[in-house]
Design a protein around this motif. Structure first.
Motif, short mmCIF file in Angstrom:
data_model
loop_
_atom_site.label_atom_id
_atom_site.label_comp_id
_atom_site.label_asym_id
_atom_site.label_seq_id
_atom_site.Cartn_x
_atom_site.Cartn_y
_atom_site.Cartn_z
N SER A 39 0.83 -1.20 0.00
CA SER A 39 0.00 0.00 0.00
C SER A 39 0.87 1.25 0.00
CB SER A 39 -0.91 0.01 1.22
OG SER A 39 -0.16 0.22 2.40
N GLU A 40 0.26 2.38 -0.38
CA GLU A 40 1.00 3.63 -0.36
C GLU A 40 1.35 4.03 1.06
OE1 GLU A 40 -0.74 6.74 -2.70
OE2 GLU A 40 -1.20 5.40 -4.37
N GLY A 41 0.49 3.70 2.02
CA GLY A 41 0.83 3.96 3.41
C GLY A 41 2.08 3.21 3.84
N ALA A 42 2.20 1.96 3.38
CA ALA A 42 3.40 1.17 3.71
C ALA A 42 4.64 1.78 3.05
CB ALA A 42 3.21 -0.27 3.26
N VAL A 43 4.47 2.35 1.87
CA VAL A 43 5.61 3.00 1.20
C VAL A 43 6.07 4.22 1.99
CG1 VAL A 43 6.38 4.22 -0.87
CG2 VAL A 43 4.98 2.18 -1.08
N HIS A 44 5.12 5.02 2.47
CA HIS A 44 5.49 6.18 3.29
C HIS A 44 6.27 5.73 4.54
CE1 HIS A 44 3.60 9.53 1.23
NE2 HIS A 44 2.51 8.81 1.04
N THR A 45 5.82 4.64 5.16
CA THR A 45 6.53 4.12 6.33
C THR A 45 7.93 3.66 5.95
OG1 THR A 45 4.45 3.42 7.37
CG2 THR A 45 6.46 2.39 8.16
N LEU A 46 8.04 2.97 4.81
CA LEU A 46 9.35 2.49 4.34
C LEU A 46 10.29 3.66 4.11
CD1 LEU A 46 11.23 0.30 3.11
CD2 LEU A 46 10.03 0.66 0.94
N LEU A 47 9.81 4.71 3.44
CA LEU A 47 10.66 5.86 3.15
C LEU A 47 11.05 6.61 4.42
CD1 LEU A 47 8.77 7.18 0.00
CD2 LEU A 47 11.04 6.12 0.03
N ARG A 48 10.12 6.71 5.36
CA ARG A 48 10.45 7.39 6.62
C ARG A 48 11.55 6.64 7.36
NH1 ARG A 48 8.82 5.98 11.39
NH2 ARG A 48 7.00 4.80 10.65
N ARG A 49 11.42 5.33 7.45
CA ARG A 49 12.44 4.54 8.14
C ARG A 49 13.77 4.59 7.41
NH1 ARG A 49 8.38 -0.62 9.22
NH2 ARG A 49 7.48 0.13 11.20
N ALA A 50 13.73 4.53 6.07
CA ALA A 50 14.97 4.57 5.29
C ALA A 50 15.70 5.89 5.50
CB ALA A 50 14.65 4.36 3.81
N ALA A 51 14.95 7.01 5.51
CA ALA A 51 15.58 8.31 5.72
C ALA A 51 16.17 8.42 7.13
CB ALA A 51 14.56 9.42 5.49
N LEU A 52 15.47 7.87 8.12
CA LEU A 52 15.98 7.90 9.49
C LEU A 52 17.29 7.12 9.61
CD1 LEU A 52 12.82 7.49 11.74
CD2 LEU A 52 14.65 9.15 12.11
N LEU A 53 17.34 5.93 9.03
CA LEU A 53 18.55 5.12 9.11
C LEU A 53 19.71 5.80 8.40
CD1 LEU A 53 17.04 1.56 8.49
CD2 LEU A 53 17.87 2.49 10.64
N ALA A 54 19.41 6.48 7.29
CA ALA A 54 20.48 7.13 6.53
C ALA A 54 20.98 8.41 7.19
CB ALA A 54 19.99 7.43 5.11
N ASP A 55 20.05 9.17 7.81
CA ASP A 55 20.41 10.50 8.30
C ASP A 55 20.71 10.56 9.79
OD1 ASP A 55 19.94 11.34 5.72
OD2 ASP A 55 17.88 12.01 6.14
N HIS A 56 20.04 9.74 10.59
CA HIS A 56 20.14 9.88 12.05
C HIS A 56 20.59 8.61 12.78
CE1 HIS A 56 18.25 13.81 11.76
NE2 HIS A 56 17.25 13.28 11.09
#
Length: 564
Positions: free
Chosen positions: A116-133
């Motif tokens: 789902s698109e909601g799952a994609v938003h969650t995936l992108l949020r987690r990916a950005a967190l792991l990469a940046d913080h």
């Protein structure tokens, strides 16, 4: 105090990126049947590391796909400087059209991963967190030292801090506080994961760490959390549904205690009734018919088992919220619209076979909740605020009992028809109210692939634009939520009317070349094609001028859209 990660030496040696080729080779190599349990456990450990590497790779590729989508969408906007000359298309400025890039990229990733698109938003949020913080967590995931579930838990536990960090701007004190909170959460959870804590224990530890290191006071957080309270309903199956609520903890505890007290009180009444029946049977012990009486009493008790406390807690909750008698057994008279304690008129699409309204036992269909018992369907229909009459049309070759199959959504050779739909020739842009109601029944939800927004909260879109000669007919109209409506008109996503779905046995289709919005074919900017079929029932299938065949009364539809 300086916070340092405490990943063990054994784990530290594994922090180099996992070699997926080597892991796959070990897992797919010749099977050693004599290796025993140690070899099997080693293989599972290899598989765990491979899954962790795959999760980290998914994060990386999702971020890359989003960046590519933004670049590609910017080029598309430059190539299409003017929005489509279509009354359906919401007007957007150039900046707003460029912002549609994220929607397009999310939809593209959702189609590729089949989530789902909601799952994609969650995936992108987690990916950005792991990469940046969370670089240490990201490295541990790539190496296979932690599982994807652990990495997700750490990312979710630090999300509120990263969002606050983004809002802090140039406030150095706030930046420092939230940066320390992220470091404390990551170090504490990685340390626990290294010791082998299960996800459930990690979740508990995350709660304790949050209370110990959160930059805001509990009073501030509790006041803000109250604003997020809600009650949510989701469908289950077999005529059941789930009721969820987020409320202050003290209130929930009080509700729980009250339900338990009332349930035990009712449980005692049921026990007293059962004891009274047994006593009545014992009193008749001297009579000639006593054995038969006792057998009959036992039979009654078997037919009406005493409800458990857990069941009574649910019954008490339903009676308190839905009105007295909400849990009345199906064989007892149901409430009517004028009864005291009756709940408010339902605000959902209800489809009821006419046979059920006349006393039959076929289930009704309560919008997204699916089938409900006949008695409950009659009760809701009696309180309906508006009705739409439908009929069931069968082909001349269809068996008579096919009507019953259609009303239960069995995919038989029967289509539900809404007669008022046939009153329009499609020559006007304005959509008749009868057609709107019928299409809401047909589509059920937004017609973009994977979207589940209820049709009653969506726009009706001309698939072939009105400006391009598209008619205002059921064959050329489909529901799109506002987000995907904008996406259709302001991005590289396109939709076309697909071939008709087969709704009956071979030879009963609506005719060669008769294309209908019953099926939409979407093409993404990357060239991928996705098919979208309606989630509702086919209510617009009678061709103009066609012979509906044998027509029987099939359904009455309640149409009072939900308030969103």
């Amino acid at each position: 105090m300086e916070l340092v990660s405490t990943v063990s030496d054994a784990a530290a040696t594994a922090l180099s990126p996992a070699d997926p080729a080597a892991l796959v080779a070990r897992l797919t190599g010749p099977e050693d049947t004599e290796a025993g349990l140690p070899a099997a456990i080693t293989a599972l450990e290899h598989l765990r590391r491979l899954e962790s590497w795959a999760a980290a790779t998914r994060h990386r590729l999702a971020l890359e796909a989003m960046e590519a989508a933004r670049v590609g969408h910017e080029r598309w906007v430059e190539a299409h400087p003017r929005a489509f000359d279509d009354p359906d298309a919401p007007g957007l400025s150039r900046a707003e059209r460029l912002a549609v890039a994220d929607r397009s990229g999310v939809a593209e990733i959702a189609g590729a991963l089949q989530i789902s698109e909601g799952a994609v938003h969650t995936l992108l949020r987690r990916a950005a967190l792991l990469a940046d913080h969370l670089p240490r967590t990201g490295s541990a995931l790539v190496s296979g030292a932690i599982t994807a579930k652990t990495a997700d838990l750490i990312a979710d536990a630090t999300t509120e801090y990263s969002e606050a960090l983004a809002d802090a701007g140039t406030d150095e004190a706030a930046v420092s506080r939230y940066t320390r909170a992220i470091a404390a959460m990551e170090t504490g959870l990685l340390d626990a994961a290294d010791r082998g804590c299960t996800p459930a224990r990690l979740h508990d530890r995350a709660r304790r760490l949050r209370e110990a290191h959160h930059p805001r006071s509990f009073t501030e957080r509790e006041h803000a959390a109250r604003a997020c309270r809600y009650v949510r309903v989701t469908p289950d199956q077999d005529g059941m549904a789930h009721l969820f609520a987020l409320l202050p903890a003290a209130t929930v505890w009080s509700i729980d205690q009250r339900l338990t007290i009332l349930a035990h009180r009712h449980h005692g009444l049921h026990k007293d009734d059962a004891d009274a029946r047994r006593t009545s049977g014992d009193d008749a012990g001297g009579s000639a018919g006593a054995p038969a009486d006792r057998a009959e009493s036992a039979s009654v008790e078997n037919e009406l088992p005493r409800p458990t406390v857990a069941q009574l807690r649910a019954d008490v909750l339903a009676d308190l919220l839905a009105g007295s008698g909400a849990q009345t057994p199906a064989d007892e008279p149901s409430r009517t619209a004028g009864d005291d304690g009756a709940g408010p008129a339902p605000r959902v699409l209800l489809t009821v076979p006419a046979e059920t309204l006349l006393g039959g036992e076929q289930p009704g269909v309560l919008g997204p909740f699916g089938p409900i018992p006949a008695a409950a369907a009659r009760d809701l229909a009696a309180r309906a605020m508006s009705l739409m009459l439908g009929v069931t049309a069968t082909t001349l070759s269809a068996p008579r009992n096919a009507v019953a199959e259609s009303s239960q959504g069995c995919g038989g050779p029967v289509d539900a028809r809404v007669l008022p739909v046939l009153a329009t020739d499609g020559g006007r842009y304005r959509i008749p109210a009868a057609l709107r109601r019928a299409l809401a029944v047909r589509d059920g939800t937004c017609r973009f692939p994977g979207c589940r927004r209820n049709a009653t909260g969506c726009d009706l879109d001309h698939v072939v634009a009105w400006a391009d000669g598209g008619a205002t007919t059921a064959e050329n109209l489909a529901h799109l939520c506002r987000k995907h409506h904008v996406l259709k008109h302001h991005s590289g996503w396109t939709a076309e009317i697909g071939p008709p779905r087969r709704t009956g046995p071979p030879g009963t289709d609506r005719g060669p070349g008769n294309r209908t919005a019953d099926r939409l074919v979407w093409t993404s900017p990357a060239g991928r094609r996705y098919t979208s079929d309606p989630d509702g029932i086919d209510v617009c299938g009678v061709e103009r001028g066609g012979d509906p065949g044998n027509v029987d009364l099939g359904a009455i539809v309640l149409d009072d859209p939900p308030p969103f």
